[in-house]
Motif scaffolding. Sequence first.
Motif, mmCIF file in Angstrom:
data_model
loop_
_atom_site.group_PDB
_atom_site.id
_atom_site.type_symbol
_atom_site.label_atom_id
_atom_site.label_comp_id
_atom_site.label_asym_id
_atom_site.label_seq_id
_atom_site.Cartn_x
_atom_site.Cartn_y
_atom_site.Cartn_z
ATOM 1 N N THR A 166 8.471 14.611 16.319
ATOM 2 C CA THR A 166 8.199 14.856 17.732
ATOM 3 C C THR A 166 7.342 13.722 18.272
ATOM 4 O OG1 THR A 166 6.142 16.110 17.367
ATOM 5 C CG2 THR A 166 8.233 17.334 17.332
ATOM 6 N N LEU A 167 7.525 13.406 19.528
ATOM 7 C CA LEU A 167 6.773 12.310 20.139
ATOM 8 C C LEU A 167 5.272 12.624 20.162
ATOM 9 C CD1 LEU A 167 7.065 9.561 21.438
ATOM 10 C CD2 LEU A 167 7.434 10.678 23.651
ATOM 11 N N ASP A 168 4.930 13.871 20.504
ATOM 12 C CA ASP A 168 3.515 14.257 20.548
ATOM 13 C C ASP A 168 2.879 14.151 19.165
ATOM 14 O OD1 ASP A 168 3.607 14.724 23.235
ATOM 15 O OD2 ASP A 168 3.844 16.902 23.066
ATOM 16 N N GLY A 169 3.632 14.591 18.147
ATOM 17 C CA GLY A 169 3.107 14.522 16.789
ATOM 18 C C GLY A 169 2.863 13.090 16.350
ATOM 19 N N LEU A 170 3.791 12.192 16.695
ATOM 20 C CA LEU A 170 3.640 10.784 16.330
ATOM 21 C C LEU A 170 2.456 10.153 17.053
ATOM 22 C CD1 LEU A 170 7.339 9.531 16.237
ATOM 23 C CD2 LEU A 170 5.775 9.756 14.310
ATOM 24 N N LEU A 171 2.276 10.518 18.309
ATOM 25 C CA LEU A 171 1.145 9.973 19.066
ATOM 26 C C LEU A 171 -0.176 10.397 18.430
ATOM 27 C CD1 LEU A 171 -0.007 8.435 21.461
ATOM 28 C CD2 LEU A 171 0.235 10.523 22.837
ATOM 29 N N ARG A 172 -0.274 11.648 18.024
ATOM 30 C CA ARG A 172 -1.498 12.119 17.368
ATOM 31 C C ARG A 172 -1.726 11.369 16.058
ATOM 32 N NH1 ARG A 172 0.439 17.197 19.128
ATOM 33 N NH2 ARG A 172 1.329 17.613 17.060
ATOM 34 N N GLU A 173 -0.661 11.161 15.292
ATOM 35 C CA GLU A 173 -0.792 10.464 14.011
ATOM 36 C C GLU A 173 -1.216 9.008 14.216
ATOM 37 O OE1 GLU A 173 2.876 10.908 11.925
ATOM 38 O OE2 GLU A 173 2.632 13.066 11.642
ATOM 39 N N TYR A 204 0.826 -1.205 0.000
ATOM 40 C CA TYR A 204 0.000 0.000 0.000
ATOM 41 C C TYR A 204 0.863 1.259 0.000
ATOM 42 C CZ TYR A 204 -4.156 -2.821 0.835
ATOM 43 O OH TYR A 204 -5.183 -3.721 0.704
ATOM 44 N N ARG A 205 1.947 1.225 0.757
ATOM 45 C CA ARG A 205 2.861 2.371 0.767
ATOM 46 C C ARG A 205 3.492 2.565 -0.610
ATOM 47 N NH1 ARG A 205 5.289 3.918 6.067
ATOM 48 N NH2 ARG A 205 3.955 3.080 7.699
ATOM 49 N N ALA A 206 3.810 1.453 -1.275
ATOM 50 C CA ALA A 206 4.421 1.530 -2.603
ATOM 51 C C ALA A 206 3.470 2.193 -3.600
ATOM 52 C CB ALA A 206 4.804 0.140 -3.088
ATOM 53 N N VAL A 207 2.202 1.828 -3.521
ATOM 54 C CA VAL A 207 1.211 2.449 -4.406
ATOM 55 C C VAL A 207 1.112 3.940 -4.088
ATOM 56 C CG1 VAL A 207 -1.223 2.546 -5.048
ATOM 57 C CG2 VAL A 207 -0.096 0.326 -4.747
ATOM 58 N N GLY A 208 1.144 4.283 -2.811
ATOM 59 C CA GLY A 208 1.086 5.687 -2.419
ATOM 60 C C GLY A 208 2.262 6.478 -2.958
ATOM 61 N N ARG A 212 8.119 3.798 20.334
ATOM 62 C CA ARG A 212 8.868 2.900 19.456
ATOM 63 C C ARG A 212 9.117 3.550 18.110
ATOM 64 N NH1 ARG A 212 5.199 -2.551 20.289
ATOM 65 N NH2 ARG A 212 5.906 -3.113 22.392
ATOM 66 N N ARG A 213 8.071 4.158 17.561
ATOM 67 C CA ARG A 213 8.201 4.807 16.254
ATOM 68 C C ARG A 213 9.154 5.989 16.336
ATOM 69 N NH1 ARG A 213 8.633 3.729 11.226
ATOM 70 N NH2 ARG A 213 7.600 5.150 9.784
ATOM 71 N N TYR A 214 9.098 6.723 17.429
ATOM 72 C CA TYR A 214 9.977 7.876 17.627
ATOM 73 C C TYR A 214 11.445 7.444 17.610
ATOM 74 C CZ TYR A 214 12.123 11.915 19.939
ATOM 75 O OH TYR A 214 12.926 12.982 20.250
ATOM 76 N N LYS A 215 11.762 6.400 18.366
ATOM 77 C CA LYS A 215 13.138 5.917 18.416
ATOM 78 C C LYS A 215 13.592 5.408 17.052
ATOM 79 C CE LYS A 215 13.106 4.571 23.308
ATOM 80 N NZ LYS A 215 13.162 3.436 24.273
ATOM 81 N N GLN A 216 12.700 4.709 16.376
ATOM 82 C CA GLN A 216 13.027 4.153 15.060
ATOM 83 C C GLN A 216 13.357 5.262 14.064
ATOM 84 O OE1 GLN A 216 9.726 2.467 12.704
ATOM 85 N NE2 GLN A 216 10.977 0.637 12.415
ATOM 86 N N ARG A 227 9.217 4.278 4.428
ATOM 87 C CA ARG A 227 9.064 4.225 5.881
ATOM 88 C C ARG A 227 8.750 5.565 6.515
ATOM 89 N NH1 ARG A 227 7.663 -0.753 5.799
ATOM 90 N NH2 ARG A 227 9.219 -2.140 4.863
ATOM 91 N N THR A 228 8.515 6.591 5.717
ATOM 92 C CA THR A 228 8.190 7.896 6.276
ATOM 93 C C THR A 228 6.741 7.944 6.735
ATOM 94 O OG1 THR A 228 7.514 8.816 4.139
ATOM 95 C CG2 THR A 228 9.854 8.994 4.722
ATOM 96 N N GLU A 229 6.456 8.893 7.618
ATOM 97 C CA GLU A 229 5.087 9.050 8.088
ATOM 98 C C GLU A 229 4.163 9.508 6.968
ATOM 99 O OE1 GLU A 229 4.112 8.066 11.266
ATOM 100 O OE2 GLU A 229 6.115 7.258 10.952
#
Length: 227
Positions: free
Chosen positions: A172-179, A41-45, A159-163, A94-96
Amino acid sequence: MSDKTIPVLTIDGPSGSGKGTISRHVAQRLGWHYLDSGALYRAVGIAASWADIDLSDASALVRCTFDTEVGFRDESADEPRVIVNGVDATDELRTETAGAAASAIAAIPEVRAALKDRQRAFRQPPGLVADGRDMGTVIFPDAPFKVFLTASADERAERRYKQLKEKGVSVTLDGLLREILARDARDASRAVAPLRPADDAVRIDTTGQSIDAVVERVLALLPERAA
């Protein structure tokens, strides 16, 4: 050997639950093939973004899905490289941004239908470990082994933040949590193949657990194949 006789282990779960890492480790231990359905799905995107296709244009996205060639190349024990239309798109994949696009595309029934056979083609001897969000409910409903991984939203964001920080990505951790919370809501509420455990899936909460511990718990579900 017919498809139905080839064993499949499905590992579903929300973003950040650890399904990709766990699936790769389990597949390596078993000597089975591995399907990262989310990468398709990411590849199609990504292909759609390269072609300047609007993510709200369903018909154009369906055409893009059929036209997009996706290949996987193993170069190490780490995650495989993903080749999109002849270009190594692993890092972009692998980007958001790619994740958000994948989530939007996955809500389009015609796109899901177009990718269904491509995913099922990964079912080859001696077996397959398939990770995603609807592997056990839609793609391989007859799989003899099914797992649904979960973890707290806070831990998944961490986990995503560290990765991403390890890869040099500014987040940002807050931004990732919202996403993550927004994606959970989209994936669980979509009309087609919503994120949910299969009725016969074993649920495993990975919060606070090591990779090795979760891998062993999964392998214990099929002891005759984990030797």
